[in-house]
Design a protein around this motif. Structure first.
Motif, short mmCIF file in Angstrom:
data_model
loop_
_atom_site.label_atom_id
_atom_site.label_comp_id
_atom_site.label_asym_id
_atom_site.label_seq_id
_atom_site.Cartn_x
_atom_site.Cartn_y
_atom_site.Cartn_z
N GLU A 295 8.69 1.98 6.55
CA GLU A 295 8.12 0.90 5.74
C GLU A 295 8.43 1.06 4.25
OE1 GLU A 295 4.24 -0.58 6.75
OE2 GLU A 295 3.86 -1.13 4.65
N GLU A 296 8.34 2.30 3.74
CA GLU A 296 8.55 2.46 2.29
C GLU A 296 10.02 2.29 1.91
OE1 GLU A 296 6.21 2.36 0.18
OE2 GLU A 296 4.41 3.33 0.97
N TYR B 148 1.52 0.40 4.74
CA TYR B 148 1.46 1.52 3.79
C TYR B 148 1.42 0.97 2.37
CZ TYR B 148 3.05 4.69 7.54
OH TYR B 148 3.17 5.42 8.69
N ASP C 195 -4.68 -1.99 -11.94
CA ASP C 195 -4.72 -3.01 -13.00
C ASP C 195 -4.36 -4.41 -12.51
OD1 ASP C 195 -5.48 -1.03 -14.71
OD2 ASP C 195 -3.74 -1.15 -16.03
N ASP D 223 1.91 2.77 -1.47
CA ASP D 223 2.16 4.00 -2.24
C ASP D 223 2.02 5.25 -1.35
OD1 ASP D 223 2.62 2.45 -4.43
OD2 ASP D 223 1.08 3.33 -5.70
N ARG E 231 -2.04 0.95 -15.43
CA ARG E 231 -2.10 1.58 -14.10
C ARG E 231 -1.73 0.57 -13.04
NH1 ARG E 231 -6.86 1.37 -13.09
NH2 ARG E 231 -7.24 3.09 -11.66
N TYR E 232 -0.52 0.64 -12.57
CA TYR E 232 -0.11 -0.24 -11.49
C TYR E 232 0.36 0.60 -10.31
CZ TYR E 232 -0.52 -4.29 -14.46
OH TYR E 232 -1.03 -5.28 -15.25
N PRO E 233 0.13 0.11 -9.09
CA PRO E 233 0.67 0.84 -7.94
C PRO E 233 2.19 0.77 -7.95
CG PRO E 233 -0.22 -1.28 -7.26
CD PRO E 233 -0.56 -1.12 -8.70
N ARG E 234 2.85 1.80 -7.41
CA ARG E 234 4.31 1.74 -7.34
C ARG E 234 4.75 0.62 -6.40
NH1 ARG E 234 8.52 6.62 -6.03
NH2 ARG E 234 9.15 5.63 -4.10
N ASP E 235 3.99 0.37 -5.36
CA ASP E 235 4.35 -0.67 -4.39
C ASP E 235 3.92 -2.06 -4.85
OD1 ASP E 235 5.64 1.07 -2.75
OD2 ASP E 235 4.03 1.25 -1.27
N TRP E 236 3.78 -2.25 -6.13
CA TRP E 236 3.43 -3.53 -6.76
C TRP E 236 4.38 -4.62 -6.26
CZ3 TRP E 236 3.72 -3.76 -12.88
CH2 TRP E 236 3.30 -5.02 -13.32
N GLY E 237 3.85 -5.60 -5.58
CA GLY E 237 4.68 -6.73 -5.11
C GLY E 237 5.40 -6.45 -3.80
N TYR E 238 5.14 -5.30 -3.17
CA TYR E 238 5.81 -4.99 -1.89
C TYR E 238 4.81 -4.89 -0.75
CZ TYR E 238 9.79 -3.86 -4.81
OH TYR E 238 10.81 -3.91 -5.72
N LEU F 142 1.29 -6.20 -1.44
CA LEU F 142 0.40 -5.73 -2.50
C LEU F 142 0.56 -6.57 -3.77
CD1 LEU F 142 -1.68 -3.65 -3.44
CD2 LEU F 142 0.20 -2.09 -3.95
N LEU G 121 4.45 9.70 9.60
CA LEU G 121 5.61 9.93 8.72
C LEU G 121 6.78 9.01 9.08
CD1 LEU G 121 5.48 13.80 8.27
CD2 LEU G 121 4.49 12.00 6.84
N ARG G 122 7.00 8.74 10.37
CA ARG G 122 8.06 7.79 10.74
C ARG G 122 7.75 6.40 10.16
NH1 ARG G 122 8.12 10.58 15.91
NH2 ARG G 122 6.49 9.15 16.59
N GLY G 123 6.50 5.99 10.28
CA GLY G 123 6.10 4.70 9.72
C GLY G 123 6.27 4.67 8.21
N PHE G 124 5.92 5.79 7.57
CA PHE G 124 6.07 5.91 6.11
C PHE G 124 7.53 5.71 5.71
CE2 PHE G 124 7.36 9.09 2.88
CZ PHE G 124 6.66 8.64 1.77
N LYS H 293 10.59 -2.07 2.66
CA LYS H 293 9.94 -3.08 1.83
C LYS H 293 10.51 -3.14 0.42
CE LYS H 293 5.78 -0.41 0.79
NZ LYS H 293 4.36 -0.30 1.16
#
Lengths: 298, 274
Positions: free
Chosen positions: B22-23, A225, A60, A227, B267-274, A21, B16-19, B26
């Motif tokens: 991956e989260e 995935y 953004d 977020d 407003r940035y996604p939490r997964d910014w750069g992941y 992302l 949910l296992r994938g969540f 990454k």
């Protein structure tokens, strides 16, 4: 000396990709590697998901990940594609600084076609109209690969499919192969044995469009995935009679390939001459009366 | 006809296992820490995490207070045994009592909140020691009703259950390696002896979930939910609890001054750069 007979087939590849992302450089590298992998699998055309160079929930980040058609990223892709046709997703910035969710078709040594997403979903978990400008144009075009018969190709991105006028217009422009890059989030898990809600919708739409517009259809959804939101994959290739030629793919990074053959297109249009029988004049007249506006209270 | 809340548990477990895999991966973590109470929510999270990451990558932490029901410990240990995850027992009595000695007038709610926050504090300490993310166990019913402790059980990095109602968590649990006693007993925060969620709340999870599903997921108006055969008083109570607790589901309010304020127009996604 007789003319060599043009090959009526095309091997298409859905590249179910998981972008990083907001990291265009990393995604560009991965895209070039995957183009080589698709070529090694015999593909003539590689379709990447929506916004494959950037990821989807950008917020953004949109201006930060935007590229231009004249920039080094597109040049890199052009060289990496070589003789392959490649459809790649990116945020494209116009010279007057509007940002489009776009799919770029590379081939024949350059950019063949750019489709800018027409319908930007701004409801539920979607917020595209906040950050992006809508495309204004639907345009099918002829694609010629050496030694192959020409193909009429149209592109629609994800939400564009929820508006049947979009494939309808492409169909009237001449359409053999509809390419649909997508970043569809997984939502809806009801029913004890039920399919994923999003998957059920795209299964119905892609099948219906392939069958009613008698066109091959390539649906390439992303995986991974962002977020906490899963993108469910399910990429597939459909025949011009609505049959499944390949897929739906499981929700993991992979390359799915299938051959499309003009013979199948011809047979579908003989069995169901819907293209011949369509009466666009009726549509034009009905829409023309009101310009397509909804009825008002008066 | 099956309830509209019925889920496809295999589909949900797969997502949910994938969540979880991956989260965590990454952002550079391969491990998680879970507070294991002996209840169904943490048992489900423990099972999913063990399947997603491998049991050795999961540290289950049992955090009893002196009033904790011994059956809770027994049930939590049964989950550890069934899933094969690593585990630790960290008793929180000493630190909680040291504080409560100074506030003898503290209500059961205050005492319960203190325990929940001590548990959070231990989990976050172990998260650093283990280089592991804290995985939460708050379900959608609790989050919507505000039935959780802010900065206590509501504090975590990832939450696989936050979009499942309590009755849906049970549906999922029945398809996982959750021991039978965990499924059979009445849900309880176990903050004091004999506590029961449904007695605390004053209504059943089955009713709350039906009302919340129709209000939230289906966006029915309260009168439309009543027309489905639910009590008008209960619909009003549930809706009001949901409204009152909205603050718990959001970050603290930031007083706006600049043109780009965090989480409003920055407003940035939490997964910014992941």
């Amino acid at each position: 000396m007789s003319q060599p007979v043009a090959d009526p087939t095309l091997r298409v590849a859905c590249v179910q990709f998981r972008p990083v992302l907001g990291d265009v450089a990393a995604n560009l590298e991965a895209t070039c590697d995957l183009l080589a992998a698709a070529r090694a699998q015999g593909a003539d055309l590689a379709v990447f998901p929506e916004l494959s160079l950037t990821g989807y929930f950008l917020k953004d980040l949109v201006p930060e990940v935007a590229i231009s058609l004249e920039g080094p990223e597109v040049e890199r892709l052009r060289r990496a594609a070589g003789g392959l046709l490649a459809l790649v997703g990116a945020v494209l910035e116009t010279p007057d600084h509007r940002f489009h969710n776009a799919a770029i078709l590379l081939g024949e040594g350059g950019v063949l076609q750019v489709h800018r997403k027409l319908y930007l979903p701004t409801y539920g978990l979607f917020d595209e109209q906040r950050d992006l400008a809508p495309g204004q144009r639907i345009q099918a075009r002829t694609v010629r690969l050496p030694g192959r018969v020409p193909w009429r190709v149209g592109i629609l991105i994800c939400e564009d499919l929820w508006h049947p006028s979009a494939p309808y217009v492409l169909s009237r422009q001449g359409l053999d192969l509809l390419l649909c890059p997508s970043a569809s989030p997984a939502q809806g898990v009801q029913g004890p044995d039920g399919p994923l809600g999003s998957a059920a919708s795209y299964t119905a739409m892609t099948r219906t469009y392939a069958e009613l517009f008698t066109t091959f259809l390539v649906y390439c959804n992303r995986v991974g995935y962002e977020d906490g939101v899963q993108f469910w994959g399910g990429s597939r290739v459909l025949g011009a009679d609505g049959s499944l030629l390949a897929g739906p793919a499981p929700a993991e990074p992979l390359i799915l390939t299938a051959a499309v053959d003009r013979g199948g297109l011809r047979r579908a249009r003989i069995a169901y001459p819907l293209l011949r029988d369509e009466r666009p004049a009726i549509v034009a007249a009905a829409l023309g009366e009101r310009g397509g506006e909804l009825p008002t209270d008066d | 006809m099956s309830s509209p809340l019925t889920i496809n548990p295999a589909l949900v477990a797969g997502i949910l296992r994938g969540f979880l895999a991956e989260e965590t991966a990454k952002v550079g973590f391969g491990r998680v820490v879970v507070g294991l109470s002996g209840g169904v929510d943490s048992a489900v999270v423990c099972c999913l995490a063990a399947e997603a990451l491998g049991p050795q990558q999961v540290l289950a932490v049992l955090l009893p207070y002196r009033t904790t029901d011994p059956a809770s410990m027994r049930d939590a240990l049964a989950v550890v045994e069934r899933t094969g995850v690593r585990h630790r027992v960290v008793e929180i009595t000493a630190q909680v009592d040291a504080y409560l000695a100074g506030v003898p007038e503290a209500s059961p709610l205050r005492r319960g909140n203190k325990m929940a926050r001590e548990r959070m504090s231990v989990l976050y300490d172990l998260s650093l020691a283990e280089a592991a993310l804290v995985v939460g166990t708050s379900n959608k019913t609790e989050l919507l009703l505000g039935y959780g402790t802010l900065h206590g059980d509501m504090a975590h990095a990832l939450n696989p259950l936050g979009d499942l109602y309590k009755t849906q968590v049970y549906e999922l649990a029945r398809t996982l390696a959750v021991p039978e006693p965990v499924l059979a007993k009445a849900p309880s925060a176990d903050l004091w002896a004999g506590q029961s969620d449904e007695a605390d709340l004053g209504f059943t999870y089955a009713d709350a979930d039906r009302i919340l599903y129709h209000l939230v997921d289906e966006r029915r108006r309260p009168a439309e939910v009543v027309a489905l055969g639910l009590s008008p008083e209960l619909v009003a109570t549930v809706r009001e609890r949901m409204r009152q607790n909205q603050y718990k589901r959001r970050l603290p309010l930031i007083a706006k001054l600049s043109r780009r304020t965090i989480d409003r127009d920055f407003r940035y996604p939490r997964d910014w750069g992941y």
